[in-house]
Scaffold this motif. Structure first.
Motif, short mmCIF file in Angstrom:
data_model
loop_
_atom_site.label_atom_id
_atom_site.label_comp_id
_atom_site.label_asym_id
_atom_site.label_seq_id
_atom_site.Cartn_x
_atom_site.Cartn_y
_atom_site.Cartn_z
N GLN A 189 47.26 57.27 12.97
CA GLN A 189 48.18 58.49 13.46
C GLN A 189 49.41 58.40 12.68
OE1 GLN A 189 47.13 60.79 15.60
NE2 GLN A 189 45.15 60.03 15.20
N CYS A 190 49.63 57.53 11.65
CA CYS A 190 50.71 57.34 10.88
C CYS A 190 51.08 57.97 9.77
CB CYS A 190 51.05 56.04 10.52
SG CYS A 190 49.41 54.97 9.76
N GLN A 191 52.09 57.97 9.23
CA GLN A 191 52.19 58.65 7.89
C GLN A 191 51.70 58.07 6.73
OE1 GLN A 191 54.13 61.87 7.68
NE2 GLN A 191 53.56 61.82 9.64
N PHE A 192 51.59 56.68 6.93
CA PHE A 192 51.29 55.82 5.57
C PHE A 192 49.97 55.12 6.03
CE2 PHE A 192 55.46 57.13 4.39
CZ PHE A 192 55.34 57.64 2.90
N THR A 193 48.78 55.16 5.54
CA THR A 193 47.61 54.74 6.36
C THR A 193 47.73 53.26 6.70
OG1 THR A 193 46.35 56.54 5.26
CG2 THR A 193 45.14 54.72 6.30
N TYR A 194 48.22 52.54 5.74
CA TYR A 194 48.08 51.10 5.74
C TYR A 194 48.78 50.44 6.92
CZ TYR A 194 53.08 50.30 3.92
OH TYR A 194 54.43 50.15 4.11
N THR A 195 49.92 51.20 7.39
CA THR A 195 50.68 50.71 8.33
C THR A 195 49.81 50.83 9.71
OG1 THR A 195 51.85 52.87 8.96
CG2 THR A 195 52.88 51.45 7.26
N CYS A 196 48.77 51.82 9.78
CA CYS A 196 47.99 52.02 10.96
C CYS A 196 46.69 51.97 11.10
CB CYS A 196 48.57 53.43 11.72
SG CYS A 196 48.05 54.78 10.55
N ASP A 197 45.87 51.15 9.79
CA ASP A 197 44.68 51.19 9.82
C ASP A 197 43.94 50.04 10.34
OD1 ASP A 197 45.47 48.98 7.98
OD2 ASP A 197 44.75 50.13 6.21
N GLY A 198 44.82 48.90 11.09
CA GLY A 198 44.33 47.91 11.66
C GLY A 198 44.08 46.64 10.59
N ALA A 199 44.36 46.86 9.28
CA ALA A 199 44.11 45.63 8.49
C ALA A 199 45.52 44.94 8.32
CB ALA A 199 43.69 46.21 7.13
N ALA A 200 45.21 43.83 7.92
CA ALA A 200 46.48 42.95 7.86
C ALA A 200 47.00 43.20 6.48
CB ALA A 200 46.04 41.47 7.92
N GLU A 201 48.33 43.15 6.88
CA GLU A 201 49.06 43.53 5.32
C GLU A 201 49.68 42.38 4.69
OE1 GLU A 201 52.23 46.03 7.20
OE2 GLU A 201 50.86 47.31 7.90
N THR A 202 48.77 41.67 3.99
CA THR A 202 48.75 40.82 2.97
C THR A 202 48.91 40.98 1.71
OG1 THR A 202 47.65 39.59 4.88
CG2 THR A 202 48.09 38.30 2.82
N ILE A 203 50.03 40.24 1.08
CA ILE A 203 50.15 40.24 -0.67
C ILE A 203 49.27 39.45 -1.10
CG2 ILE A 203 51.67 40.54 -2.38
CD1 ILE A 203 52.32 42.53 -0.36
N HIS A 204 48.29 40.01 -1.78
CA HIS A 204 47.32 39.11 -2.57
C HIS A 204 47.58 39.10 -4.02
CE1 HIS A 204 44.81 38.19 1.05
NE2 HIS A 204 44.70 39.36 1.38
N GLU A 205 48.12 40.01 -4.64
CA GLU A 205 48.39 40.15 -6.01
C GLU A 205 49.80 39.70 -6.36
OE1 GLU A 205 46.29 43.52 -7.61
OE2 GLU A 205 45.08 43.64 -5.70
N PRO A 206 50.26 38.69 -6.58
CA PRO A 206 51.73 38.47 -6.98
C PRO A 206 52.30 39.46 -8.05
CG PRO A 206 50.20 36.60 -7.58
CD PRO A 206 49.52 37.50 -6.64
N GLU A 207 51.38 39.24 -9.34
CA GLU A 207 51.88 40.28 -10.22
C GLU A 207 52.30 41.59 -10.03
OE1 GLU A 207 49.44 39.98 -13.63
OE2 GLU A 207 49.84 37.76 -13.97
N ALA A 208 51.41 42.50 -9.04
CA ALA A 208 51.47 43.76 -8.63
C ALA A 208 52.75 43.70 -7.69
CB ALA A 208 50.05 44.12 -7.90
N TRP A 209 52.72 42.86 -7.08
CA TRP A 209 54.02 42.76 -6.08
C TRP A 209 55.40 42.90 -6.91
CZ3 TRP A 209 55.59 43.90 -1.49
CH2 TRP A 209 56.78 43.34 -1.10
N ALA A 210 55.25 42.15 -7.86
CA ALA A 210 56.49 41.74 -8.70
C ALA A 210 56.91 43.14 -9.50
CB ALA A 210 56.23 40.54 -9.65
N GLN A 211 55.59 43.82 -9.73
CA GLN A 211 55.93 45.21 -10.65
C GLN A 211 56.44 46.26 -9.49
OE1 GLN A 211 53.33 46.53 -13.61
NE2 GLN A 211 52.88 48.56 -12.40
N VAL A 212 55.73 46.54 -8.28
CA VAL A 212 56.30 47.47 -7.48
C VAL A 212 57.65 47.03 -6.87
CG1 VAL A 212 54.24 48.12 -6.71
CG2 VAL A 212 55.03 46.21 -5.50
#
Length: 213
Positions: free
Chosen positions: A134-157
């Motif tokens: 019911q949220c605006q951005f699916t990742y915040t309410c899809d029930g999945a843990a919000e874990t950063i697995h890709e450090p290079e992608a994290w650095a870029q964004v």
């Protein structure tokens, strides 16, 4: 005014050395002096304006939507707003091109400036979070843990988020406030005008309701 000019011209004539060019026509010479003075003032003003423009130009964030430009940016950091935007870009657009990531960031910041959405980055991203899907951005309410697995992608964004928060231009989506991937079709997509398509996302701008009064 004529008396003042004449008096001034006479003073100039009296102060002029013998044989000076303007001795026979002091009024004309006074006009030349006044013209030169105005030109000097204009040049000084122009120089001040140019300096001000140069100083303002130094504050402009210049962006090139490619990996080479991002690679040349310093390692990003920031407070809560930067972190929220970075997370949104990571979970919503890390597989997109640099241009696509900037476009998603534009949507979020456009919402911040809109009166119909929360007025902070974190508020926009977390709007509706709490109920499943019911949220605006699916990742915040899809029930999945919000874990950063890709450090290079994290650095870029993170660099994209830093540039946008620092004032990079929003030149890609024409004021878009919504987007969706090409494989879905939300009901508002048939109502809101589409402003851009970048990568796997279509972008739309929520129409502004104009009062009839």
């Amino acid at each position: 005014m004529r008396k003042l000019i004449a008096a001034g011209a006479a003073a100039v004539a009296l102060a002029a050395p013998a044989g000076a060019e303007f001795a026979s026509d002091p009024a004309q010479h006074l006009m030349r002096i006044e013209r030169d003075a105005l030109e000097t003032v204009s040049r000084d003003r122009l120089q001040r304006l140019m300096r001000a423009a140069a100083e303002a130009d130094e504050d402009v964030v210049r962006v090139s939507y490619d990996g080479d430009w991002l690679a040349g940016q310093a390692a990003p950091d920031g407070g809560a707003e930067w972190k929220c935007l970075s997370e949104a870009l990571y979970f919503e657009a890390r597989g997109e091109s640099v241009r696509g990531q900037f476009a998603v960031a534009e949507v979020i910041l456009n919402r911040v400036e809109s009166s119909v959405f929360p007025d902070t980055v974190c508020g926009v991203i977390e709007q509706g979070t709490g109920e499943l899907y019911q949220c605006q951005f699916t990742y915040t309410c899809d029930g999945a843990a919000e874990t950063i697995h890709e450090p290079e992608a994290w650095a870029q964004v993170g660099k994209v988020a830093r540039a946008m928060i620092d004032g990079a231009p929003r030149a890609l989506t024409d004021g878009a406030t919504h987007y969706h991937t090409k494989h879905v079709s939300p009901r508002w997509a048939g109502v809101y005008p589409r402003t851009a398509t970048i990568g796997v996302h279509h972008f739309y701008r929520k129409p502004v309701r104009v009062s009839s009064n």
